[in-house]
Design a protein around this motif. Structure first.
Motif, PDB file in Angstrom:
ATOM      1  N   LEU A   1      -1.341   8.973  -4.981  1.00 44.30           N
ATOM      2  CA  LEU A   1      -2.656   8.889  -4.340  1.00 44.30           C
ATOM      3  C   LEU A   1      -2.488   8.729  -2.834  1.00 44.30           C
ATOM      4  CD1 LEU A   1      -4.393   6.360  -6.759  1.00 44.30           C
ATOM      5  CD2 LEU A   1      -4.794   8.813  -6.636  1.00 44.30           C
TER       6      LEU A   1
ATOM      7  N   SER B   1       2.110   6.387  -7.072  1.00 41.84           N
ATOM      8  CA  SER B   1       0.977   6.933  -7.814  1.00 41.84           C
ATOM      9  C   SER B   1       0.610   8.354  -7.404  1.00 41.84           C
ATOM     10  CB  SER B   1      -0.253   6.044  -7.619  1.00 41.84           C
ATOM     11  OG  SER B   1      -0.686   6.097  -6.274  1.00 41.84           O
TER      12      SER B   1
ATOM     13  N   LEU C   1       2.644   1.701  -3.464  1.00 43.09           N
ATOM     14  CA  LEU C   1       1.703   2.143  -4.498  1.00 43.09           C
ATOM     15  C   LEU C   1       1.269   3.585  -4.277  1.00 43.09           C
ATOM     16  CD1 LEU C   1      -0.511  -1.036  -4.967  1.00 43.09           C
ATOM     17  CD2 LEU C   1       1.090  -0.050  -6.605  1.00 43.09           C
ATOM     18  N   ALA C   2       1.058   3.967  -3.034  1.00 45.16           N
ATOM     19  CA  ALA C   2       0.671   5.345  -2.731  1.00 45.16           C
ATOM     20  C   ALA C   2       1.796   6.313  -3.100  1.00 45.16           C
ATOM     21  CB  ALA C   2       0.316   5.475  -1.255  1.00 45.16           C
TER      22      ALA C   2
ATOM     23  N   ASP D   1      -6.947   5.738  -0.423  1.00 47.24           N
ATOM     24  CA  ASP D   1      -7.508   5.513  -1.755  1.00 47.24           C
ATOM     25  C   ASP D   1      -6.940   4.246  -2.385  1.00 47.24           C
ATOM     26  OD1 ASP D   1      -8.960   7.863  -1.518  1.00 47.24           O
ATOM     27  OD2 ASP D   1      -7.432   9.068  -2.535  1.00 47.24           O
ATOM     28  N   VAL D   2      -5.640   4.030  -2.209  1.00 47.96           N
ATOM     29  CA  VAL D   2      -4.992   2.832  -2.749  1.00 47.96           C
ATOM     30  C   VAL D   2      -5.564   1.593  -2.068  1.00 47.96           C
ATOM     31  CG1 VAL D   2      -2.800   1.582  -2.898  1.00 47.96           C
ATOM     32  CG2 VAL D   2      -2.861   4.022  -3.375  1.00 47.96           C
ATOM     33  N   GLU D   3      -5.770   1.673  -0.764  1.00 44.64           N
ATOM     34  CA  GLU D   3      -6.332   0.547  -0.019  1.00 44.64           C
ATOM     35  C   GLU D   3      -7.743   0.225  -0.509  1.00 44.64           C
ATOM     36  OE1 GLU D   3      -7.275  -0.608   4.596  1.00 44.64           O
ATOM     37  OE2 GLU D   3      -5.670   0.803   4.168  1.00 44.64           O
TER      38      GLU D   3
ATOM     39  N   MET E   1       0.832  -1.211   0.000  1.00 51.37           N
ATOM     40  CA  MET E   1       0.000   0.000   0.000  1.00 51.37           C
ATOM     41  C   MET E   1       0.861   1.253   0.000  1.00 51.37           C
ATOM     42  SD  MET E   1      -3.106  -1.045   0.085  1.00 51.37           S
ATOM     43  CE  MET E   1      -3.969  -2.530   0.482  1.00 51.37           C
TER      44      MET E   1
ATOM     45  N   LYS F   1      -2.930   6.896   0.722  1.00 46.98           N
ATOM     46  CA  LYS F   1      -2.852   5.485   1.088  1.00 46.98           C
ATOM     47  C   LYS F   1      -4.256   4.890   1.248  1.00 46.98           C
ATOM     48  CE  LYS F   1      -0.610   2.409   4.380  1.00 46.98           C
ATOM     49  NZ  LYS F   1       0.117   2.313   5.632  1.00 46.98           N
TER      50      LYS F   1
END
Length: 66
Positions: A19, A17, A13-14, A23-25, A10, A21
Motif C-alpha cells: 500500500l 503490504s 508496513l507500506a 494509506d497506511v498512515e 509506516m 505510505k
C-alpha cells in the motif's frame, strides 16, 4: 527489530503490504482514534494477535517541586 519510530513503522508496513505510505498512515490514525474512543468508553481496546490497551486508575501521588 527493537524500538521503531512512527515513520519507520509506516515505511515497513507500506513495504510489506504494497500500500501507499499515505494509506497506511490513514489506517493507523483511524485505529488510534478508535482505540482512544473505546478505551475512554469501555476501559479497554483489544487488537487480536497484538495486545490490549487497558485504562488503569491509580491513586493520586504527592509530587514535589525541585
Amino acid at each position: 527489530m527493537g524500538k521503531m519510530t512512527k515513520s519507520q513503522l509506516m515505511r515497513e508496513l507500506a513495504d510489506k503490504s504494497g500500500l501507499a505510505k499515505k494509506d497506511v498512515e490513514a489506517l493507523l490514525e483511524a485505529m488510534v482514534e478508535m482505540a482512544y474512543k473505546l478505551v475512554k468508553s469501555s476501559g479497554e481496546f483489544t487488537v487480536p494477535g497484538i495486545g490490549k490497551l487497558v485504562k488503569v486508575h491509580r491513586k493520586a501521588r504527592m509530587g514535589r517541586n525541585p
